[in-house]
Design an enzyme around this catalytic site. Structure first.
Site, short mmCIF file in Angstrom:
data_model
loop_
_atom_site.label_atom_id
_atom_site.label_comp_id
_atom_site.label_asym_id
_atom_site.label_seq_id
_atom_site.Cartn_x
_atom_site.Cartn_y
_atom_site.Cartn_z
NE ARG A 1 31.42 35.21 10.41
CZ ARG A 1 30.76 35.02 11.55
NH1 ARG A 1 31.23 35.49 12.70
NH2 ARG A 1 29.61 34.39 11.55
CB THR B 1 29.39 38.73 19.75
OG1 THR B 1 29.14 37.47 19.14
CG2 THR B 1 29.94 39.71 18.78
CB THR C 1 32.25 36.94 18.03
OG1 THR C 1 31.58 36.00 18.86
CG2 THR C 1 32.23 36.43 16.60
CG ASN D 1 29.43 31.34 17.38
OD1 ASN D 1 28.55 32.18 17.57
ND2 ASN D 1 29.17 30.18 16.83
CG ASP E 1 27.64 32.11 13.39
OD1 ASP E 1 26.68 31.73 14.09
OD2 ASP E 1 28.34 33.09 13.69
CB SER F 1 28.37 37.44 10.90
OG SER F 1 28.36 38.16 12.11
CB SER F 2 23.62 38.59 13.45
OG SER F 2 22.89 37.50 12.98
N GLY G 1 25.04 39.70 20.82
CA GLY G 1 23.65 39.27 20.97
C GLY G 1 23.12 38.37 19.87
N GLY G 2 24.00 37.71 19.09
CA GLY G 2 23.51 36.79 18.06
C GLY G 2 22.53 37.49 17.13
N1 GLY Z 1 28.79 34.46 15.92
C1 GLY Z 1 27.72 35.37 15.94
C2 GLY Z 1 27.60 36.15 14.68
O1 GLY Z 1 28.56 36.27 13.95
O2 GLY Z 1 26.54 36.62 14.37
#
Ligand code: GLY
Length: 565
Positions: A100, A376, A394, A396, A418, A447-448, A468-469
């Site tokens: 990340r 992503t 991603t 983002n 984020d 993050s998700s 998909g966020g």
């Molecule tokens: N940028 C989307 C995530 O990391 O959830």
């Protein structure tokens, strides 16, 4: 004479093929015995398979596919972003790799606030200040060094270099995205014409000579060139010119981290997923533990009871996410407590089959509503020895911050968005954050992303993930339930309609035709508001059953592609 004519025609055809790449067809469903790659683009999936056929393992294939996506899927595939990987070796050892992005050393919790303490619109999403220190190149290198089988790093980059140099025919979706963001590209990169045309059309050839050279440098000199060499200096120069604060030390100090994955039981399965700084594994684990206590199969797919239960679980889990989740190297994320079955049972104590629990009854304080990002991307791979890799990566937003590194041809992320720009207080988008995800120097933003591997009887069973966020978590959740509880095959499980609730806003997002009229009426009667959305999640998954691999790309993305043999 006729023979000569035919030969010339053949030559001409070959020449035009060589210089005018044609569109490559994508496959959404494939059964194979040996190995498989699913990604967002057929050219990238084919690169992965090519590496597997050359003797590479799943990690080698993952690295090569990622580099290929950086070329053929520039809106999310990347060199200037970051991601997460779950790796499971043939012996059954599982690792999580966190590459990340990090906040620059000069970042602070008020970075996006004006002098009155208000969040400045757009600052965390566009331009240099939106950019987190990229992790992708270091992360892919670390994965290859620890788990790769092929000795040659250069071999893994060679296909991507070729694609960048020779160009490739863009898809309709890619043409649409390039057209849509033209003004942003020009705003931040007035001298870069690589992505600029009057109008991109399906089949147009995108060549990226600067990116080819960058990849060549990384191939020859390794990540050092990216983090300490000429590329690093070019990143710093462009970020500075675009209003950002990344310094050369930020790049020099970047390190990917191998972490202990989240492992949770679900019925006869074990689910392995991403720990913080992603919320994905914890939230998925909570959701599965909650629904495991109810007879989903008996209630049926998308029945009122099943939907209501899943939604109520999601509301509670997303409320927890907002309060407790962040980078665990900076904040004591209570992972064990959040996953504790007794805690989750108590969390559902006020669940009633008849009515929706109001948001205020679930969580009285503030919460964070994760901003949507559908750009992503995910890759799932299983190799011949049953090594499995699940990787989500991603920039983002689409094309990240839209800032391209001058002379090097790649986009930089806008991952700083984020973070919670202003912990504890809603910003102008209605997003509310907590201290756990406040900005701090070197910290990783929450993050998700939920790259996941499911095992059964100590064998790989499923590899999956999605963009998909905030809907990433619930898309992975639903896909697992579709196979395990509702007996779908991989393809049907991926294509099945999805819904999502993230506590606030207080409505169920759903895809068209998710529910029968009777179920819709019952949900409304129970007190739910419903909001139809175009789509959510673009799942890429592989199921391994009785020795056979079943790969599924998502028809929600025309370019999703499964390749295998
Ligand atoms: N940028 C989307 C995530 O990391 O959830």
């Amino acid at each position: 004479m006729q023979k000569l004519f035919l030969l010339s025609l053949l030559g001409l055809l070959l020449f035009s093929c060589k210089h005018n790449p044609t569109m490559v067809q994508s496959h959404k469903h494939l059964i194979a015995d040996t190995a498989m790659v699913v990604s967002a683009n057929p050219l990238a999936s084919k690169v992965g398979v090519q590496i597997l056929k050359q003797g590479g393992n799943a990690v080698d294939a993952m690295v090569a596919t990622n580099f290929a996506l950086a070329v053929v899927y520039p809106r999310a595939g990347n060199l200037g972003g970051g991601g997460f990987m779950i790796i499971r070796t043939p012996k059954g050892t599982a690792t999580a790799l966190d590459y990340r992005e990090t906040a620059p050393a000069k970042a602070n919790k008020d970075l996006y606030l004006d002098k009155d303490g208000n969040v400045i619109e757009g600052l965390s999403r566009n331009g240099g200040l939106a950019v987190g220190v990229p992790g992708t190149v270091a992360g892919l290198y670390a994965a290859w060094q620890k788990y790769g089988q092929l000795k040659s790093w250069q071999k893994l980059l060679a296909p991507a270099i070729k694609l960048a140099q020779n160009g490739f025919a863009i898809s309709e979706t890619e043409a649409h995205r390039l057209n849509k963001y033209k003004n942003d590209f020009l705003k931040w990169n007035p001298d870069n014409k690589t992505f600029i045309r009057d109008r991109w059309l399906k089949g147009d050839v995108l060549k990226q000579p600067q990116l080819a050279q960058t990849l060549q440098l990384i191939a020859q000199k390794g990540p050092k060139e990216f983090y300490e060499g000429k590329i690093a200096q070019a990143i710093v120069d462009k970020v500075t010119k675009s209003g950002g604060i990344i310094k050369i030390e930020d790049l020099k100090n970047y390190t990917p981290k191998f972490r202990k994955p989240i492992v949770v039981p679900y019925k006869n399965y074990r689910v392995i997923s991403m720990p913080p700084p992603s919320s994905g594994g914890v939230a998925l684990g909570q959701l599965l533990e909650i629904v495991a206590q109810y007879p989903l199969k008996q209630w049926g797919f998308h029945s009122y009871k099943t939907t209501h239960l899943m939604v109520e679980a999601e509301k509670r889990v997303y409320a927890d996410r907002a309060k407790y989740l962040g980078d665990s190297d900076f904040y004591p994320v209570p992972v064990d407590s959040l996953l504790n079955p007794a805690y989750l049972k108590q969390r559902m104590a006020d669940f009633s089959l008849d009515k929706a629990t109001p948001g205020s009854a679930i969580f009285a304080g503030y919460f964070q509503l994760h901003k949507e990002s559908f750009e992503t991307t995910h890759i799932s791979i299983i190799d011949k020895d049953r090594m499995a890799v699940s990787c989500t990566t991603t920039l983002n937003s689409n094309f990240g911050s839209k800032v391209i590194v001058d002379g090097y041809g790649f986009f930089l992320n806008n991952e700083m968005d984020d973070f919670s720009a202003k912990p504890g207080v809603p910003n102008q988008f209605g997003l509310i954050g907590a201290e756990a995800n406040a900005i701090a120097p070197h910290k990783r933003m929450l993050s998700s992303m939920t790259p996941t591997i499911v095992t059964k009887d100590n064998q790989v069973f499923m590899v999956l993930g999605t963009p998909g966020g905030s809907t990433i978590i619930t898309s992975v959740f639903q896909t697992i339930l579709n196979v395990v509880d509702f007996d779908m095959n991989m393809y049907d499980a991926v294509q099945a309609k999805r819904f999502h609730h993230q506590f606030l806003p207080d409505y169920i997002m759903f895809e068209k035709k998710s529910f029968s009229q009777a179920v819709t009426d019952s949900l409304k009667q129970a007190g739910y508001k419903l909001k139809q959305v175009k789509y959510m999640g673009v799942v890429k998954a592989i199921l391994l059953r009785q020795g056979q691999l079943e790969g599924a790309g998502d028809t929600r993305n025309k370019d999703d592609d499964v390749e295998g043999y």
